[in-house]
Design a protein around this motif. Structure first.
Motif, PDB file in Angstrom:
ATOM      1  N   THR A  18       0.916  -1.145   0.372  1.00 44.03           N
ATOM      2  CA  THR A  18      -0.136   0.309  -0.911  1.00 44.03           C
ATOM      3  C   THR A  18       0.464   1.268   0.048  1.00 44.03           C
ATOM      4  O   THR A  18       1.985   1.868   0.629  1.00 44.03           O
TER       5      THR A  18
ATOM      6  N   MET B  10      -4.118  13.944  -7.015  1.00 43.66           N
ATOM      7  CA  MET B  10      -4.598  12.761  -6.366  1.00 43.66           C
ATOM      8  C   MET B  10      -3.577  11.553  -6.377  1.00 43.66           C
ATOM      9  O   MET B  10      -3.934  10.661  -5.773  1.00 43.66           O
TER      10      MET B  10
ATOM     11  N   THR C 239      -0.853  11.602  -4.870  1.00 46.39           N
ATOM     12  CA  THR C 239       0.452  12.078  -3.754  1.00 46.39           C
ATOM     13  C   THR C 239      -0.150  11.784  -2.511  1.00 46.39           C
ATOM     14  O   THR C 239      -1.597  11.954  -2.307  1.00 46.39           O
TER      15      THR C 239
HETATM   16  N1  SAH Z   1      -5.764   0.833  -2.609  1.00 45.44           N
HETATM   17  C1  SAH Z   1      -4.370   1.687  -2.847  1.00 45.44           C
HETATM   18  C2  SAH Z   1      -5.546   2.980  -2.510  1.00 45.44           C
HETATM   19  C3  SAH Z   1      -6.527   3.933  -2.733  1.00 45.44           C
HETATM   20  S1  SAH Z   1      -6.515   5.513  -2.661  1.00 45.44           S
HETATM   21  C4  SAH Z   1      -2.890   1.955  -2.314  1.00 45.44           C
HETATM   22  O1  SAH Z   1      -3.290   0.130  -1.118  1.00 45.44           O
HETATM   23  O2  SAH Z   1      -1.975   2.221  -2.265  1.00 45.44           O
HETATM   24  C5  SAH Z   1      -6.043   6.426  -3.438  1.00 45.44           C
HETATM   25  C6  SAH Z   1      -4.533   7.151  -3.188  1.00 45.44           C
HETATM   26  O3  SAH Z   1      -3.867   6.364  -2.876  1.00 45.44           O
HETATM   27  C7  SAH Z   1      -4.292   8.072  -3.521  1.00 45.44           C
HETATM   28  O4  SAH Z   1      -5.137   9.290  -3.976  1.00 45.44           O
HETATM   29  C8  SAH Z   1      -2.869   8.303  -3.255  1.00 45.44           C
HETATM   30  O5  SAH Z   1      -3.066   9.286  -1.503  1.00 45.44           O
HETATM   31  C9  SAH Z   1      -2.310   6.986  -3.082  1.00 45.44           C
HETATM   32  N2  SAH Z   1      -1.996   6.376  -3.709  1.00 45.44           N
HETATM   33  C10 SAH Z   1      -1.862   4.946  -3.956  1.00 45.44           C
HETATM   34  N3  SAH Z   1      -0.893   4.653  -5.403  1.00 45.44           N
HETATM   35  C11 SAH Z   1      -0.429   6.127  -5.097  1.00 45.44           C
HETATM   36  C12 SAH Z   1       0.934   5.851  -4.875  1.00 45.44           C
HETATM   37  N4  SAH Z   1       2.012   5.291  -6.662  1.00 45.44           N
HETATM   38  N5  SAH Z   1       2.122   7.613  -5.692  1.00 45.44           N
HETATM   39  C13 SAH Z   1       1.447   7.876  -4.557  1.00 45.44           C
HETATM   40  N6  SAH Z   1      -0.089   8.636  -3.654  1.00 45.44           N
HETATM   41  C14 SAH Z   1      -0.065   7.240  -3.759  1.00 45.44           C
END
Ligand code: SAH
Length: 242
Positions: A111, A216, A218
């Protein structure tokens, strides 16, 4: 029993996927997901059928998985990061109640809190709270209560969904809530596009953080009273004596 796999693909790069996630996708006929994740996976699994629905069509996307599975296909629902963290795992189980002949198996992924922490240093070494600033499915009053509780408890806070076009001042609002309990100098970090083109990170004070614009893609980290900058990295002290 036929089953659908719910697969967390990690932050973006192939190297940050788990071996289990890769093997599961290799064994599937059809991969379903939000367009951004489909585009990330297509080059690595060129012989698969990819299907997607746009944002806000999540229920439709889940039903699509079950309908494909009913046709005899081996199906994976992919999510960025981990499917159980602001992902589709919960909704898949809910929609799955209408498809009692099809089982579900979740494959965990890395995550953004964890992949972002690795980019920044070691901000989450102590107790931390993960809070999403998206008020699409959670009322802002609830989000506010959670931010205040975490700040009062001196937890490091990791913020997902810190902004969107409609919610451009939400990060500022969150910072102002934390500032009721924390110093303006509190060390904060921002990670963008983790594992993807344009990966970037930057450190700020809490006072500075409330002024910056984020998107979004970030993830934002607000340190606690034990968080410091060491060698340019954001590190929360665990309490060891050295
Ligand atoms: N299931 C995802 C989260 C989804 S919600 C997880 O476990 O990571 C989407 C949010 O996740 C984004 O707005 C950002 O805050 C974060 N996020 C997901 N992937 C990202 C990435 N590659 N880089 C930075 N932030 C990320």
């Amino acid at each position: 029993m036929r089953k659908i796999f719910i697969v967390g693909i990690g932050p973006g790069s192939y190297e940050q996927m788990t071996i289990q996630a890769v093997r599961t996708l290799e064994g599937c006929d059809t991969i379903v997901g939000y367009p951004v994740y489909v585009d990330l996976m297509k080059p690595h699994f060129p012989d698969k059928v990819f299907l997607s629905t746009p944002m806000t069509q999540e229920v439709q996307r889940c039903k699509m998985c079950f309908e494909e599975a009913k046709q005899g296909k081996t199906v994976a629902m992919i999510c960025g990061g981990d499917a159980g963290v602001y992902g589709m795992a919960g909704l898949m189980y809910e929609v799955g109640r209408d498809y009692p002949d099809i089982g579900l198996e979740t494959v965990c992924g890395v995550t953004a809190a964890v992949s972002g922490a690795a980019v920044l240093g070691a901000p989450l070494i102590q107790d931390f709270a993960v809070i999403s600033l998206s008020d699409l499915l959670t009322p802002w009053e609830t989000i506010e209560k959670r931010i205040l509780a975490a700040a009062q408890a001196d937890m490091v806070i990791c913020l997902y969904n810190p902004s969107s076009r409609r919610r451009s001042d939400f990060l500022k609002r969150a910072c102002d809530l934390v500032l009721r309990f924390a110093f303006e100098e509190t060390v904060c970090g921002v990670t963008k596009n983790i594992g993807r083109d344009g990966e970037a990170c930057c450190l700020y004070s809490l006072k500075e953080l409330r002024e910056i614009g984020v998107d979004m893609f970030t993830t934002v980290f607000i340190g606690n009273s034990q968080t410091v900058v060491l060698d340019g990295k954001m590190v929360t002290r665990r309490g060891y004596r050295i």
